[in-house]
Design an enzyme around this catalytic site. Structure first.
Site, PDB file in Angstrom:
ATOM      1  N   ASP A  67       0.810  -1.214   0.000  1.00  0.00           N
ATOM      2  CA  ASP A  67       0.000   0.000   0.000  1.00  0.00           C
ATOM      3  C   ASP A  67       0.847   1.269   0.000  1.00  0.00           C
ATOM      4  O   ASP A  67       2.059   1.231   0.222  1.00  0.00           O
ATOM      5  CB  ASP A  67      -0.956  -0.005   1.212  1.00  0.00           C
ATOM      6  CG  ASP A  67      -0.279  -0.437   2.516  1.00  0.00           C
ATOM      7  OD1 ASP A  67       0.972  -0.438   2.577  1.00  0.00           O
ATOM      8  OD2 ASP A  67      -0.984  -0.770   3.471  1.00  0.00           O
ATOM      9  N   ASP A 136      -7.570  -3.027  13.894  1.00  0.00           N
ATOM     10  CA  ASP A 136      -8.935  -3.378  13.468  1.00  0.00           C
ATOM     11  C   ASP A 136      -8.931  -4.619  12.568  1.00  0.00           C
ATOM     12  O   ASP A 136      -9.944  -4.959  11.968  1.00  0.00           O
ATOM     13  CB  ASP A 136      -9.600  -2.194  12.750  1.00  0.00           C
ATOM     14  CG  ASP A 136      -8.854  -1.773  11.470  1.00  0.00           C
ATOM     15  OD1 ASP A 136      -7.824  -2.411  11.138  1.00  0.00           O
ATOM     16  OD2 ASP A 136      -9.297  -0.821  10.809  1.00  0.00           O
ATOM     17  N   HIS A 138      -7.006  -5.023   9.862  1.00  0.00           N
ATOM     18  CA  HIS A 138      -6.701  -4.814   8.435  1.00  0.00           C
ATOM     19  C   HIS A 138      -5.365  -5.445   8.059  1.00  0.00           C
ATOM     20  O   HIS A 138      -4.438  -5.521   8.861  1.00  0.00           O
ATOM     21  CB  HIS A 138      -6.759  -3.327   8.041  1.00  0.00           C
ATOM     22  CG  HIS A 138      -5.699  -2.428   8.572  1.00  0.00           C
ATOM     23  ND1 HIS A 138      -5.931  -1.126   8.947  1.00  0.00           N
ATOM     24  CD2 HIS A 138      -4.368  -2.613   8.785  1.00  0.00           C
ATOM     25  CE1 HIS A 138      -4.811  -0.563   9.345  1.00  0.00           C
ATOM     26  NE2 HIS A 138      -3.855  -1.447   9.266  1.00  0.00           N
ATOM     27  N   GLU A 143      -9.594  -2.052   5.260  1.00  0.00           N
ATOM     28  CA  GLU A 143     -10.336  -1.733   6.468  1.00  0.00           C
ATOM     29  C   GLU A 143     -11.579  -2.613   6.566  1.00  0.00           C
ATOM     30  O   GLU A 143     -11.967  -3.269   5.585  1.00  0.00           O
ATOM     31  CB  GLU A 143     -10.706  -0.250   6.431  1.00  0.00           C
ATOM     32  CG  GLU A 143      -9.498   0.696   6.396  1.00  0.00           C
ATOM     33  CD  GLU A 143      -8.746   0.783   7.721  1.00  0.00           C
ATOM     34  OE1 GLU A 143      -8.530  -0.255   8.368  1.00  0.00           O
ATOM     35  OE2 GLU A 143      -8.353   1.902   8.103  1.00  0.00           O
TER      36      GLU A 143
HETATM   37  C1  GLP Z   1      -0.251   0.004   8.600  1.00  0.00           C
HETATM   38  C2  GLP Z   1      -0.041  -0.797   7.324  1.00  0.00           C
HETATM   39  C3  GLP Z   1      -0.356  -2.255   7.551  1.00  0.00           C
HETATM   40  C4  GLP Z   1       0.358  -2.757   8.799  1.00  0.00           C
HETATM   41  C5  GLP Z   1      -0.060  -1.960  10.004  1.00  0.00           C
HETATM   42  C6  GLP Z   1       0.568  -2.454  11.300  1.00  0.00           C
HETATM   43  O1  GLP Z   1      -1.591   0.241   8.850  1.00  0.00           O
HETATM   44  N1  GLP Z   1      -0.821  -0.328   6.242  1.00  0.00           N
HETATM   45  O2  GLP Z   1       0.066  -2.994   6.424  1.00  0.00           O
HETATM   46  O3  GLP Z   1       0.028  -4.100   8.999  1.00  0.00           O
HETATM   47  O4  GLP Z   1       0.340  -0.631   9.726  1.00  0.00           O
HETATM   48  O5  GLP Z   1       1.385  -1.505  11.863  1.00  0.00           O
HETATM   49  P1  GLP Z   1       2.304  -1.732  13.110  1.00  0.00           P
HETATM   50  O6  GLP Z   1       3.262  -2.795  12.760  1.00  0.00           O
HETATM   51  O7  GLP Z   1       2.989  -0.394  13.300  1.00  0.00           O
HETATM   52  O8  GLP Z   1       1.411  -2.111  14.224  1.00  0.00           O
END
Ligand code: GLP
Length: 266
Positions: A67, A136, A138, A143
């Site tokens: 993304d 959440d 994702h 989402e």
């Molecule tokens: C963002 C990314 C996700 C990732 C998530 C987790 O939202 N788009 O792909 O899984 O962060 O983040 P963290 O590892 O900082 O908890």
């Protein structure tokens, strides 16, 4: 689906990196799907170490990130492209032309999503996709209520995700409200996926995604449909799993995991 519980976050990241290393050694022209977020930083640190000290070779690898934020150019230090440069790309011998992220400043975002899907197909498809998980549920930026067959598209972020990620931004109020993300359907087409989650804050969502019903309310639950999906957690993130004893037994007894049992633990 298989679930591996490691004693701490470093050991979980180390195992993830070692599985990437193995995949790369087995297939030097690996098509590797990449994720961002704090959890992945230790995995990239380990891969950079392996590149420097064990000559892990990325010269034939193609990468596709999950993304990118809408409106952020690659030079923007808040962009995921910049995150990838900082954490991995500039430290290993990936060829710049083999590195792919959706273009967050494309004039026609829908056309950019179609182009990205085509680029994945043209590469032969993703061999190994790394995934984190949002609180959440994702994966990528899929989402809640993302269709289980969704493709790469523009997705509006939830207020909870904005709150969770805004602190990374130089000006938190300026965090984009939308992102381009591979769809759940896109992700499910990869040949293998590894989801890494660490820390107690992820415990409930991991249990819901792994042991709960498959629902578009929790995109990560769709991974139950994937034929080769490995969930790697540290002890705190695995804290709500009802099947924890069984998962540990598998890791301790199945020959497949034998080479990894002695993985360094931070
Ligand atoms: C963002 C990314 C996700 C990732 C998530 C987790 O939202 N788009 O792909 O899984 O962060 O983040 P963290 O590892 O900082 O908890």
């Amino acid at each position: 689906m298989e679930v591996i519980i490691r004693p701490d976050a470093e050991a979980a990241a180390d195992l993830t990196a070692r599985l990437v290393q193995k995949a790369l050694q087995d297939k030097p022209r690996l098509v590797l799907g990449l994720a961002t977020g704090r959890t992945m930083e230790s995995v990239y640190r380990r891969l950079v170490e392996m590149h420097c000290s064990e000559k892990l070779d990325f010269s034939g690898v193609a990468t596709f990130n999950l993304d990118e934020y809408v409106g952020l150019a690659s030079e923007n230090s808040d962009s995921y492209r910049h995150y990838m440069e900082r954490n991995l790309f500039q430290h290993v011998n990936l060829r710049p032309s083999n590195v792919h992220l959706p273009d967050g400043i494309a004039v026609d975002l829908d056309a950019e999503c179609v182009r990205y899907e085509q680029a994945i197909r043209d590469s032969g498809g993703i061999d190994l996709q790394l995934l984190g998980i949002g609180s959440d549920g994702h994966i990528g930026f899929n989402e809640p209520l993302s269709a289980l067959q969704s493709r790469t598209r523009v997705k509006a972020l939830t207020p909870a995700t904005i709150e969770q990620n805004a602190w990374h931004f130089s000006v938190p109020e300026k965090m984009p409200r939308r992102a381009l993300t591979m769809g759940v359907g896109t992700i499910l087409e990869c040949r293998r996926c590894i989801l890494l989650a660490t820390g107690e804050a992820k415990a409930e969502i991991i249990a819901a995604a792994v042991e709960g019903p498959i629902t578009s309310m929790i995109s990560a639950s769709a991974l139950q449909l994937h034929p080769h999906c490995t969930i790697i957690v540290d002890q705190p993130a695995g804290g709500c799993l009802r099947g924890a004893d069984y998962y540990r037994w598998i890791f301790d007894n199945e020959p497949e995991w034998e080479p990894y049992r002695g993985a360094r633990q931070g």
